[in-house]
Structure formats: C-alpha cells, structure tokens
Design an enzyme around this catalytic site. Structure first.
Site, PDB file in Angstrom:
ATOM      1  N   LYS A  52       0.839  -1.205   0.000  1.00 33.00           N
ATOM      2  CA  LYS A  52       0.000   0.000   0.000  1.00 33.00           C
ATOM      3  C   LYS A  52       0.872   1.253   0.000  1.00 33.00           C
ATOM      4  O   LYS A  52       0.635   2.208  -0.744  1.00 33.00           O
ATOM      5  CB  LYS A  52      -0.943  -0.004   1.218  1.00 33.00           C
ATOM      6  N   GLN A  96      -4.509  -1.586   9.849  1.00 25.62           N
ATOM      7  CA  GLN A  96      -4.427  -2.909   9.235  1.00 25.62           C
ATOM      8  C   GLN A  96      -4.965  -3.968  10.196  1.00 25.62           C
ATOM      9  O   GLN A  96      -4.590  -4.014  11.367  1.00 25.62           O
ATOM     10  CB  GLN A  96      -2.972  -3.206   8.829  1.00 25.62           C
ATOM     11  N   ASP A 119     -11.009   2.826   4.457  1.00 29.89           N
ATOM     12  CA  ASP A 119     -11.306   1.393   4.394  1.00 29.89           C
ATOM     13  C   ASP A 119     -12.817   1.140   4.311  1.00 29.89           C
ATOM     14  O   ASP A 119     -13.239   0.025   4.005  1.00 29.89           O
ATOM     15  CB  ASP A 119     -10.812   0.702   5.683  1.00 29.89           C
TER      16      ASP A 119
END
Ligand code: GUN
Length: 292
Positions: A52, A96, A119
């Site tokens: 990412k 994460q 997200d």
C-alpha cells in the site's frame, strides 16, 4: 477462458489517479496523504501495508506508517486514532487488520472519523454502503466491482455465490452484488463455514466469489461450466522450487478450475492489486472532498 487481470487494470487506475492528483496540484491543491497503522509482526499484514505504501509513492501520494508492537494497549491505539483524526495533513487512514486479540477492534474502528475512513469499515460508512449512499467502499469488494465493470461483465440477473461472511469481504460483497446497479443486480447466495452441502450452491453460481482463506478449496467439480470466478484468497504455501521456500496461491484450484470458466482472476495479480488501487481512489476522494 480469459483472465480477469487485476494487475493490468490496477496500473491503468493508478495512471488515472496520478493524472487526477496532478490536476488537483495544478489547481493549487496538495498531494493526498494516506496513513497506515500497523500493529505487531504479522508477516502478511506487513507485506500488505508495504504494498500500500509503495503504491502511494507511485501515484504521487504522501504516505506515512505508524508502527507499534503487539503489546500496545487499547488506550494507546485509540490515542493514535485520535491524533490521525485531528491531523489536517492526513486525508485518510487505515488500521491494518487483524489486530491483537486483546484489542476491541470494533471500538477502534468506531473511533475513526468517518470522513477519513478510507477502508469503509466505520459503522456509519457500512450503513451508507448498505443504503447505496455515497461513501468509501471497502477496498477489496469495491475493487472486485471495478474489475467486473471495466471488463464488461454483465452481472445483471446472474446468480452470484459469495463464500465468506467477513466484514472486510463477504458481507460487503453480498451487499454490493445485490444492489440495483451495474455491476450488481445479482441474485446472491452467501455461503460460510456452516453452510450444508456447499457444492450444491457453488454449482449454481454464474459468478463465484471465493473468500475462504484456504488454499485450493474450490475445485473444478464445484464450478459450473462458463462461470466467472473471482478468487479473493491470498494463501502462502510451501514451494521448494522457490528461493523463499513459499509461494502465494488463492482459494481456487486455478489450473483445473480455469478450464471450466469464462473468466477467472489469477493469484497473484487478480484481486490484490485491485484492493490497493481502490484504497488509493478512496484516499484521493477524501482529499478532494476536504477541499470542496
Ligand atoms: N486486512 C485484510 N484486508 C484488509 C483491508 O482491506 N483493510 C485493513 N485495514 N485490513 C485488512
């Protein structure tokens, strides 16, 4: 059989994103900034976050990584979230997952400011997605929708079978495919670990989405001729022929299933790069929204 090539499409999307960033900067804007929070030493999480951060640099974004050890307290993590919420230089951020078991991940997700939740995991954004209101789509199912759209897959009327019920993939995927939209308009069956006679369901799938987390779980006898197969699995398996002794493989027995499919995603090079491209799109949207 044709490949649904996520790597190729993600490079195209990254170029489109880079052009939008350049136009935004020419207009007096600044580079989008994505921050990632990585807790502990989970090798898969480290690798995903690394990808990412690399993709950010390629697309002309700023990225920052907040790394903490496994023994972080919930309070410390909530303080990091609060700081990122308040940091005006950060457009969007992700935490994460999975988090260590002593952390209440829902409490942490709920603490993220919805306008920075790239997200799409915050309850407000999940609700907006369910109601088909503008929001950040979770990156993996959002990326799969783009992959289907850009490859001209006509999903309307298809019987889609989603295997998995995670908040990251299975649940949002089910919601997006049943939407009155294109792609969408599928009749969706959602299967999971307690489904009885899984094969009886998968054999009816015109579109099969496998998000199981078990290597080669979907075998050729479970797949209908001509189906479109999307493999969300990223499983690390032993491979003595590789220098690392490991290789990545999906949830689908690609070699044998591919022969029966009209379209199939490879692993690697299918869903994974689309997830990253979608996260960048979401971060760019967050940047542009904060200037409008
Ligand atoms: N873990 C696995 N997939 C994801 C994702 O899309 N976002 C975050 N934050 N964690 C993940």
């Amino acid at each position: 059989m044709k490949l649904l090539d996520g790597k190729e499409l993600s490079l195209e999307l990254q170029k489109e994103i880079a052009a939008e960033v350049a136009a935004h900067i020419a207009d007096g804007g600044r580079k989008p900034h994505l921050a990632a929070v990585l807790i502990g030493n989970n090798p898969a999480s480290k690798s995903y976050v690394g990808h990412k951060v690399k993709a950010c640099a390629k697309a002309g974004f700023v990225s920052s990584l907040v790394e903490r050890s496994e023994d972080i307290t919930q309070e410390e993590l909530l303080t990091i979230v609060k700081d990122l919420n308040e940091d005006e230089s950060v457009d969007g951020f992700i935490i994460q997952l999975p988090l260590p078991s002593h952390i209440d991940d829902q409490a942490v997700i709920k603490a993220v400011k919805p306008s920075k939740d790239v997200d799409g995991f915050h309850p407000e954004n999940v609700g907006r997605m369910a109601l088909n209101l503008p929001t950040f789509l979770p990156a993996t199912p959002g990326g799969i929708m783009t992959l289907l759209e850009r490859n001209g897959v006509k999903t309307s009327g298809m019987h889609a079978v989603v295997i998995g019920r995670s908040d990251i993939v299975g649940n949002p995927m089910t919601s997006l495919l049943s939407r009155n939209s294109d792609p969408g308009n599928c009749t969706v069956t959602q299967c999971h670990s307690r489904t009885v006679d899984l094969k009886s369901h998968t054999l009816k799938a015109d579109l099969l989405i496998a998000a199981v987390g078990r290597p080669h779980f979907i075998t050729a006898d479970m797949v209908k001729d001509g189906a479109v197969v999307v493999d969300v699995g990223i499983n690390s398996i032993a491979d003595a022929s590789r220098k690392s002794g490991m290789r990545l493989t999906g949830d689908v027995d690609f070699e044998n299933v591919a022969e029966k499919c009209s379209l199939i995603t490879p692993v690697p090079g299918g869903v994974g790069p689309m997830t990253i491209a979608t996260l960048l799109q979401n971060t760019l949207r967050a940047r542009l929204a904060s200037t409008s």
